[in-house]
Design a protein around this motif. Structure first.
Motif, short mmCIF file in Angstrom:
data_model
loop_
_atom_site.label_atom_id
_atom_site.label_comp_id
_atom_site.label_asym_id
_atom_site.label_seq_id
_atom_site.Cartn_x
_atom_site.Cartn_y
_atom_site.Cartn_z
N SER A 340 0.84 -1.20 0.00
CA SER A 340 0.00 0.00 0.00
C SER A 340 0.87 1.25 0.00
O SER A 340 2.06 1.19 0.33
CB SER A 340 -0.91 0.00 1.22
N LYS A 341 0.27 2.37 -0.33
CA LYS A 341 1.01 3.63 -0.38
C LYS A 341 1.59 3.98 0.99
O LYS A 341 2.76 4.34 1.10
CB LYS A 341 0.10 4.75 -0.87
N GLU A 342 0.76 3.82 2.03
CA GLU A 342 1.22 4.14 3.38
C GLU A 342 2.35 3.21 3.81
O GLU A 342 3.33 3.63 4.44
CB GLU A 342 0.07 4.05 4.38
N SER A 343 2.21 1.93 3.47
CA SER A 343 3.23 0.95 3.84
C SER A 343 4.56 1.23 3.14
O SER A 343 5.64 1.14 3.74
CB SER A 343 2.76 -0.46 3.51
N LYS A 344 4.51 1.59 1.86
CA LYS A 344 5.73 1.91 1.12
C LYS A 344 6.41 3.14 1.70
O LYS A 344 7.65 3.17 1.83
CB LYS A 344 5.40 2.13 -0.35
N GLU A 345 5.62 4.14 2.03
CA GLU A 345 6.21 5.35 2.59
C GLU A 345 6.86 5.07 3.95
O GLU A 345 7.96 5.56 4.24
CB GLU A 345 5.13 6.44 2.74
N LEU A 346 6.17 4.28 4.77
CA LEU A 346 6.73 3.92 6.08
C LEU A 346 8.01 3.10 5.91
O LEU A 346 9.01 3.31 6.61
CB LEU A 346 5.70 3.14 6.89
N PHE A 347 7.98 2.14 4.97
CA PHE A 347 9.16 1.32 4.71
C PHE A 347 10.35 2.20 4.30
O PHE A 347 11.47 2.01 4.80
CB PHE A 347 8.87 0.31 3.59
N ASN A 348 10.14 3.14 3.40
CA ASN A 348 11.23 4.00 2.94
C ASN A 348 11.80 4.84 4.08
O ASN A 348 13.01 5.02 4.18
CB ASN A 348 10.74 4.90 1.80
N ARG A 349 10.91 5.33 4.95
CA ARG A 349 11.39 6.14 6.08
C ARG A 349 12.20 5.29 7.06
O ARG A 349 13.28 5.69 7.51
CB ARG A 349 10.21 6.79 6.80
N VAL A 350 11.67 4.11 7.38
CA VAL A 350 12.34 3.23 8.34
C VAL A 350 13.68 2.76 7.79
O VAL A 350 14.68 2.69 8.51
CB VAL A 350 11.43 2.04 8.69
N GLU A 351 13.72 2.45 6.49
CA GLU A 351 14.96 2.01 5.88
C GLU A 351 16.04 3.09 5.97
O GLU A 351 17.17 2.82 6.38
CB GLU A 351 14.73 1.64 4.41
N GLU A 352 15.71 4.30 5.60
CA GLU A 352 16.69 5.38 5.62
C GLU A 352 17.12 5.73 7.04
O GLU A 352 18.30 5.95 7.31
CB GLU A 352 16.11 6.61 4.91
N LYS A 353 16.17 5.78 7.97
CA LYS A 353 16.51 6.11 9.35
C LYS A 353 17.37 5.00 9.98
O LYS A 353 18.30 5.28 10.75
CB LYS A 353 15.24 6.32 10.17
N SER A 354 17.09 3.74 9.65
CA SER A 354 17.90 2.63 10.16
C SER A 354 19.33 2.72 9.62
O SER A 354 20.30 2.53 10.36
CB SER A 354 17.28 1.30 9.76
N ARG A 355 19.44 2.99 8.33
CA ARG A 355 20.78 3.12 7.74
C ARG A 355 21.54 4.26 8.39
O ARG A 355 22.73 4.15 8.68
CB ARG A 355 20.64 3.38 6.23
N TYR A 356 20.84 5.36 8.64
CA TYR A 356 21.49 6.53 9.23
C TYR A 356 22.02 6.23 10.63
O TYR A 356 23.17 6.54 10.95
CB TYR A 356 20.48 7.68 9.28
N VAL A 357 21.19 5.62 11.46
CA VAL A 357 21.60 5.31 12.83
C VAL A 357 22.74 4.30 12.84
O VAL A 357 23.71 4.43 13.60
CB VAL A 357 20.40 4.79 13.65
N ALA A 358 22.65 3.27 11.98
CA ALA A 358 23.69 2.25 11.95
C ALA A 358 25.03 2.80 11.47
O ALA A 358 26.09 2.48 12.03
CB ALA A 358 23.26 1.08 11.06
N SER A 359 25.01 3.66 10.44
CA SER A 359 26.28 4.18 9.89
C SER A 359 26.87 5.28 10.76
O SER A 359 28.06 5.25 11.09
CB SER A 359 26.05 4.71 8.47
N LYS A 360 26.05 6.24 11.18
CA LYS A 360 26.55 7.33 12.02
C LYS A 360 26.87 6.85 13.43
O LYS A 360 27.78 7.37 14.08
CB LYS A 360 25.52 8.45 12.08
N GLY A 361 26.12 5.86 13.88
CA GLY A 361 26.34 5.37 15.23
C GLY A 361 27.70 4.76 15.43
O GLY A 361 28.24 4.75 16.55
#
Length: 546
Positions: A340-361
């Motif tokens: 769904s549109k909402e699910s795709k948007e949530l997935f994209n946000r979670v993916e980018e935020k996870s990558r950010y925390v893992a790399s910067k952390g």
């Protein structure tokens, strides 16, 4: 011209008459010789002719053989001397090798697998054999130009030659020379017997953070929690959660009060024991809950990152950050996408935020550990998975799954261990791949009573630390909520207790002042209801500032 032609023609006629006269003379001589042979032997003319013809043919063949042999001998003569020297040297080398007693088992195994040359040996005098409880360890010197890499790349075939499997072998390299190695050959399958869980003193004495035993019974782990990111993968019921709980227990003993935890329990019960000592604990499989925790971590990461960058600009020592562990159990559930549109948007946000925390952390003391029982290529996004440097893979059923868990190029590394060959009945047995090295380990299986004892001690230390902490608005707000026994308090109720005046016409002003005072943003208790503060959020904020 006519005179020259006439002279040449006359010369040719003279030559022809001369050759004819010679031929007549040869015939006369042959006839006389044949007649002499006929009279001497008393043979008929046909027999005499046949005998003489055979004798002439035999003499011609003998002359041809002699001529050929002489030519061949002269042609070989220049290369004969070096060949002879090489042959003598080879014979001398063989005699020398035969003179050196060889270790029969190691020589046979290494020579036949190509780890050393077929004409080389492992000298018996260069082998030290130690009998251990788990097997036999050989420390030996390889012949030149072989190195430990030749042995490491052939451990599978070497195990076959020694009548064991790759899992029975452990190879160590000397720091002094590339040619000296230690090869441990287990006498039974690895971890056939359970090692006793380490004591507190053993954990504290370990140079780093232990979370498992090696096949020898020694402790295995990582050197530090700082800058660590990890993926723990394996099929269901293989011991992932037990391994992770053993890791947290070891951290509580090794680090004491010097680290914090944020836990997301996708199993609902896997990490529940540690809930009361975590900065934040959530039990859910909803991707939105992961996003909420990431939103909590990102400001911490940004603040720390900015402090580190500022220290660089000012040429000051790098700041020492309090280690923070972010652990997710059943991580694959939080990257589900229904389409769904909402699910795709949530997935994209979670993916980018996870990558950010893992790399910067990695650069500011935030360690990310993800666990999953679905280690397929789509379970955890590649952008996130690639940030997890240390890999632990328990039993999986295929090489493709193992590649996803340990890295696509894992099986091209030196002496890889195949997780699909592990015994799934041995819980917590796994391949640890860190810093280019593969190690077979088994996670600790602490008794529950010991884990509870460690947790209660950590909780008591946390409470004492909060008691002696300076009286701040944040600490006061936490105490107000604890005294009332509530987990959520509306802004309009908390503001007067902290001497913040509430204007009924402009209540948002009081909310802004209160958020600035506490350093925590207000939220809602659920999707509806008044804005306010959760006790867990305030407690987590206080923990990061101590």
């Amino acid at each position: 011209m006519s005179k020259k032609k006439a002279g040449a023609q006359a010369q040719a006629e003279d030559d022809m008459w001369g050759q004819a006269a010679g031929a007549i003379g040869v015939l006369v001589m042959m006839t006389g010789g044949l007649a002499a042979v006929k009279d001497k032997l008393g043979l008929s003319w046909p027999a005499t002719i046949a005998l003489c013809a055979g004798a002439l043919i035999a003499l011609g063949y003998a002359a041809w053989r002699i001529k050929t042999s002489i030519k061949r001998r002269w042609a070989r003569e220049p290369a004969a001397q070096p060949s002879a020297v090489a042959e003598q040297a080879s014979e001398g080398l063989e005699e020398e090798q035969e003179a050196v007693p060889a270790h029969p088992e190691l020589t046979r195994a290494l020579a036949r697998t190509g780890a050393i040359g077929k004409d080389q040996v492992i000298a018996l005098s260069d082998v030290e054999t130690r009998r251990l409880d788990v097997g036999t360890q050989y420390e030996f010197l390889l012949p030149k130009p072989a190195t430990h890499e030749h042995v490491a790349s052939r451990l599978g075939p070497i195990g076959s030659m020694l009548d064991v499997t790759r899992l029975h072998l452990k190879l160590e390299t000397s720091r002094e020379t590339e040619r000296r190695v230690k090869l441990l050959v287990l006498k039974e399958p690895p971890f056939s017997r359970l090692f006793d869980a380490p004591s507190r003193d053993e954990i504290r004495a370990f140079n780093g953070i232990p979370f498992g035993h090696e096949v020898t019974g020694e402790l295995a782990g990582v050197s530090t929690l700082d800058g660590t990111s990890m993926l723990i993968a394996g099929m269901s019921q293989t011991g992932k959660t037990t391994l992770a709980c053993g890791l947290i227990t070891s951290l509580l003993i090794a680090y004491g009060d010097e680290f914090d935890m944020v836990l997301l329990d996708g199993k609902f019960l896997g990490l529940a024991d540690f809930a009361k000592i975590a900065l934040r604990y959530e039990s859910s499989s909803d991707p939105a809950v992961l996003e909420k925790l990431l939103d909590f971590l990102i400001p911490i990461v940004d603040k720390r990152y900015e402090e580190g960058r500022e220290a660089k600009f000012k040429r000051q020592p790098a700041p020492k950050f309090r280690p923070l562990l972010f652990m997710i159990d059943e991580a694959a559930d939080f990257y589900a996408n229904t389409g769904s549109k909402e699910s795709k948007e949530l997935f994209n946000r979670v993916e980018e935020k996870s990558r950010y925390v893992a790399s910067k952390g990695l650069e500011c003391g935030v360690a990310v550990i993800m666990m999953t029982q679905r280690p397929d290529k789509d379970a955890i996004p590649t952008l996130v998975r690639s940030q997890l440097q240390i890999r632990i893979c328990l039993y999986v059923d295929s090489e493709g799954t193992a590649k996803v868990s340990l890295g696509d190029s894992y099986f091209t590394t030196l002496s890889p261990i195949k997780p699909q060959l592990l015994n799934p009945k041995i819980k917590g047995q796994a391949v640890l791949y860190a810093h280019g090295k593969s190690t077979l380990i088994r996670g600790f299986n602490f008794p529950p009573s010991f884990v509870w004892e460690v947790i209660d001690e950590a909780h008591a230390r946390q409470q004492n630390r909060m008691i002696v902490a300076p009286e701040t608005p944040l600490a006061k707000a936490i105490k107000i909520m604890q005294d009332k026994g509530i987990d959520f308090i509306p802004t309009i109720d908390l503001a007067p207790a902290l001497d913040v005046e509430v204007d009924e016409e402009k209540p948002s002003v009081a909310g802004q002042k209160l958020s600035k005072m506490l350093g925590v943003s207000a939220g809602r208790d659920g999707n509806t209801g008044p804005r306010g503060y959760k006790l867990a959020d305030l407690t987590a904020a206080l923990g990061t500032r101590q």
